[in-house]
Each structure stands twice: as structure tokens, then as C-alpha cells.
Design an enzyme around this catalytic site. Structure first.
Site, PDB file in Angstrom:
ATOM      1  CE  LYS B  73      -3.847   1.997   2.838  1.00  0.00           C
ATOM      2  NZ  LYS B  73      -4.379   1.838   4.043  1.00  0.00           N
ATOM      3  CB  SER B 146      -7.583   3.882   3.264  1.00  0.00           C
ATOM      4  OG  SER B 146      -6.925   3.363   4.020  1.00  0.00           O
ATOM      5  CB  SER B 170      -8.014   0.931   6.120  1.00  0.00           C
ATOM      6  OG  SER B 170      -8.837   2.090   5.821  1.00  0.00           O
TER       7      SER B 170
END
Lengths: 70, 446
Positions: B73, B146, B170
Site C-alpha cells: 500500500k 483505504s 481499511s
């Protein structure tokens, strides 16, 4: 100008931030979505519940810490 | 064996490279080709590292992921890349994050950075400086946030493993949206050095993979721990009916119920005092910890909605911050006691399937609503308490989008979650973890 807008404009001006009409509209939507839950949290009767001192979120709460005045 | 090596699981890739039946250089080349082929509609791997990946492969030590491509990420420092948190500018300079070192030392090869919701502050992934991330099951729908890019990349079989982070759900939320398995580790179980939100006591790092066995392997690499399989005894499952099983899409409620039935576990009805305030308390804790990290100039470059919301959050009062801390204390004590009568907690990961990117709202029994509040209600509990949690695919909605069940265990009991998730997979004949979205299925048939 309603109380919400007065609060937002005055509060942000005090903190040194401008705010425009679009931002006010976005904030109003957010307040509609989250506001009731946030106000319920403020009003929650948490008598006898204390914040956890030196909380380690990676472990269970210590049995040594007092839960509050129960 | 499948025609394309990215149709293999993480553990199959690792075993094939180790045994010499799969050449790691060919695997890497095929991975970039797969990303080129499939990611156009998704926008999940937003920065690609062909040169750095080749260097990592050349230098890869023997290890459990020797020569295996993975993605991370956009929240981790890499020696050649400064993470952006889904924003236009760097959130941190290049450097060695702990996650990078774990992956490097395991022999893994980082092929790219995955899309992230702007500042990590949303559960839909439709707002990002990288652009929205599409769901592999329907690219017009959100991948989630996210860690949406990581979930989409795994779901589309671009890579078999990607790193996610979870401050308010997330990892678990996009895993649910994209039909992959995502674990939020116990707070602190995976070293946060070089993670841009490492300042928060809500955030944890976790593996995102196609199934629980892969997530176990990847989780072991990320944490440096061993998650040993248990004795397989039946579990007692704590069901917190209110609020966690209320106001759900009816199909999701049925799918999660059916999965628990199929597992054959004993259900224990529980009540957790303070649970009705978990969404608000999680929102307050996330906000109050992230606001000081907003630097001068950040607001000017922010997405207009996030700029307005951030300004609004500046008006939060100390009273509500203290109330949130009290709720957090109450929830942690309550759940510690609850684990005296159950082994895991179970409730749906998300209240409704992934919403459309163009209109990220969901239809619930209470009416149409933005996706974020309902999502945070389902996952904020894990961040407030620090518990590990895993999202497991358990169904396919009539819309064609995945549905998922969330399990949470006591602190440090990740192995119990992997065991439970594997049992759920077996109980549902692996139907939902082995399912491939049409863009993946079309390509692997060709």
C-alpha cells in the site's frame, strides 16, 4: 445564517481558517450523517467509567487498573 | 497447473519457485504482464517498479517468499520511494520501513505500490490523488478503502499478496468488497516503523491474500511470528446482535448466518456495553490522532471534500475526545470479559456490497446512506479495542459482488482467526475464496 453556520464560521475564523459556501455545505452533510451519533456520545452517561491509563491496545486491559467508581 | 503463474496461490508460487518448477524471473515478467493486461480498468497498482523488482530478485535471499512478487500500500517507505497516502505529495521520504525489511529478508519482490484512499481517510477508495480504484468484480464499483488497491490487485490476481493497513477497517472493508481475505493484526503485532500512520494507536498492518492459508503465510512474514494451527476443536462464536447485526443488506445477513451454520459452531448471544457508541468513538479517535499530522499546506492540496471535513474536525470539543476515551476503555473491558464465554466474535464485515464509484452510497433497511458510516460501525470496534480481525468471503450478492463475514479474536490470537477462516472456507467448499471475477476468469481461460 443559522447556528450551525455561525458556529463553523466563528470557530474556524478563531483558528485562522477561511471557509467557503461549498465547504459549509459539505460540513452540513457530514453533520447530518455523523452528528446524531457524536451528540449521543457526548450525552452518554458513562458514570463510573474511566479512560484506561497507559493503555496498550495490543494487550487486554490490565486487571490492575481501576475500572472506575462503581 | 494454471496457464498463468498469478493464478497460483501465494504458497503455490513460493513452493514452485523453491522447487525449481517455476522460474522466478519468468514469474516476475508474467506478473508485470498481468498487471499491464488487467489493471487498466482497476487502477490498483499505481506505481510499478520493474527495475527495483529485478534488483530485489537478483539479491533475494532464501526465504519463505523467495522470488515471489508482492505489492504494498502507498503508506510504506521503500528505499526508492516515498509514500504519498493517496495524496499528491510525499507523506514521508524514501527509506527502509520495517515491512520492507521483512519482505526483503523473506526473499519477496515488491512489484509496485497500490492505490490508497486520500490520506487513508475513507472506506470507498473513490477519492485519491491516484484516481478511484475499481472493484475486480465490477470495475464501476468501489474497491473499498483505504487499502482498496491492495484488495483489488489480489482479487484480480495481479499479485497473490499485498500489504494493507487498517486504522478504522481499511484492510477488512476492501477485502470484503473485493472478495479476498484480509487480516488486521493485533495492534503492534507488525512493526509500524516507516508506516505513515504509525503514530496512531488505532492503526495496524495486515496481509491481504486470496485465502486464509496464504494470509497466514504472508502474516507470518510480516510479523516475524509463527501462527501454528490449532487442534481444530469447534469454536464458540460470540454474536453481538445490537448493533453489529442490525441495519444490514438482507442478503449479507443471510450469507453470514448461513456461513456460521455451515461451520457448525456454537453461537453465544452477547451484549457489549458501549457498543452503540463504537462508530462515533472510532471516528473521534481517528480524527483526533490524525489532525496533528496535517501539515501546513496539506489542506490546500487536499481533495475538496477532505479539506472541508478536516476543517470541520478542527471544531471537535475536548469533551467528546474524553467521552471517546471512556468508551474505548469500556469496550476493551467488556470484550475481555466476553472472551470468557466465546472464542471469537462474528459479524458481517460490511453492511452492504461495494457501492458504485459514481455514487458511493449503499441501500440499507434504514434507507440509502453514504457507505462510510455503516462500514465504520462494523469495523471501528476492532481498532478501538486493538483486537485482531479477519474478513472472510462467504457469499456472492445478486449484484455479483462479494459478501464477507468478520471474525475477531482475543489479542495475539491471529492463529485462531486463520484456523477459523480455513474452517469457514472448508465448510463452504471453498466456493467463495476460489471464485475468480470475470476479468480474471476470462484471462486465465485465454
Amino acid at each position: 445564517m443559522d447556528a450551525f453556520e455561525q458556529h463553523v464560521r466563528a470557530g474556524l475564523a478563531y483558528l485562522g481558517h477561511d471557509v467557503d459556501e461549498t465547504e459549509i455545505a459539505i460540513m452540513r452533510v457530514a453533520d447530518g450523517v455523523y452528528g446524531p451519533q457524536l451528540r449521543a456520545l457526548v450525552d452518554a452517561d458513562l458514570t463510573g467509567v474511566w479512560p484506561e491509563p497507559e493503555m496498550d491496545a495490543g494487550r487486554a486491559p490490565s486487571s490492575r487498573f481501576p475500572a472506575g467508581l462503581e | 497447473m494454471s496457464a498463468h503463474p498469478q493464478d497460483l496461490s501465494l504458497r503455490e508460487q513460493a513452493a514452485a519457485v523453491a522447487s525449481g518448477t517455476l522460474d522466478a524471473a519468468e514469474l516476475l515478467e508474467a506478473t508485470f504482464a498481468r498487471i499491464d493486461e488487467r489493471d487498466g480498468e482497476l487502477n490498483s497498482v499505481v506505481v510499478r517498479f520493474p527495475e527495483e523488482a529485478a534488483r530485489m530478485l537478483a539479491d533475494a535471499p532464501p526465504g519463505p517468499l523467495n522470488g515471489v512478487p508482492v505489492a504494498v500500500k502507498d503508506m510504506f517507505r521503500l528505499p526508492w520511494y516515498g509514500p504519498r497516502d493517496g495524496a499528491p505529495g510525499q507523506a514521508a521520504p524514501p527509506g527502509e520501513s520495517a515491512v520492507y525489511r521483512r519482505l526483503r529478508d523473506a526473499g519477496a519482490v515488491i512489484v509496485g505500490v497500490t492505490q490508497c484512499h486520500f490520506w487513508g481517510a475513507g472506506s470507498t477508495g473513490h477519492v485519491s490523488a491516484w484516481g478511484p480504484c475499481g472493484n475486480p468484480w465490477n470495475p464501476a464499483h468501489c474497491a473499498g478503502g483505504s487499502s482498496g488497491g491492495s484488495a483489488a490487485a489480489v482479487g484480480a490476481r495481479l499479485v497473490a499478496a499485498a500489504v494493507g493497513t487498517d486504522g478504522g477497517g481499511s484492510v477488512r472493508l476492501p477485502a470484503a468488497y473485493c472478495g479476498v481475505t484480509g487480516l488486521k493484526a493485533t495492534f503492534g503485532a507488525i512493526d509500524v516503523e516507516g508506516y505513515t500512520h504509525g503514530y496512531s494507536d488505532m492503526g495496524a498492518i495486515g496481509p491481504m491474500c486470496r485465502d486464509a492459508a496464504d494470509a497466514r503465510l504472508f502474516g507470518e512474514v510480516l510479523s516475524g511470528r509463527t501462527y501454528t494451527r490449532g487442534d481444530g476443536r469447534p469454536l464458540r462464536v460470540g454474536v453481538v446482535r445490537d448493533p453489529c447485526w442490525t441495519n444490514l443488506d438482507p442478503e449479507i445477513e443471510r450469507a453470514c448466518d448461513s456461513a456460521l451454520d455451515a461451520a457448525g459452531w456454537e453461537r453465544v448471544e452477547l451484549s457489549i456495553a458501549g457498543a452503540e457508541h463504537q462508530q462515533a468513538a472510532a471516528l473521534v479517535c481517528l480524527t483526533i490522532q490524525s489532525l496533528p499530522m496535517v501539515r501546513p499546506g496539506d489542506l490546500e492540496e487536499a481533495d475538496p471534500i477532505l479539506r472541508a471535513l478536516t476543517k470541520f474536525e478542527l471544531l471537535m470539543t475536548p469533551v467528546i475526545v474524553h467521552q471517546a476515551a471512556r468508551i474505548r476503555s469500556l469496550l476493551r473491558r467488556e470484550v475481555a470479559a466476553a472472551f470468557g464465554s466465546c472464542d471469537v466474535l462474528a459479524w458481517p464485515t460490511v453492511p452492504a456490497p461495494a457501492p458504485p464509484i459514481e455514487n458511493p452510497t449503499v441501500e440499507l433497511p434504514s434507507g440509502r446512506a453514504p457507505a462510510d458510516p455503516g462500514n465504520l460501525r462494523q469495523t471501528g470496534f476492532g481498532n478501538l479495542t486493538g483486537l485482531p480481525g479477519i474478513s472472510v468471503p462467504v457469499g456472492t450478492h445478486t449484484s455479483g459482488l462479494p459478501m464477507a463475514l468478520q471474525l475477531q479474536a482475543p489479542w495475539g490470537e491471529e492463529a485462531r482467526l486463520f484456523d477459523a477462516a480455513e474452517h469457514l472456507e472448508d465448510s463452504t467448499a471453498r466456493e467463495f475464496v476460489d471464485a475468480a471475477p470475470s476479468l480474471a476468469a476470462q484471462s486465465s481461460r485465454s
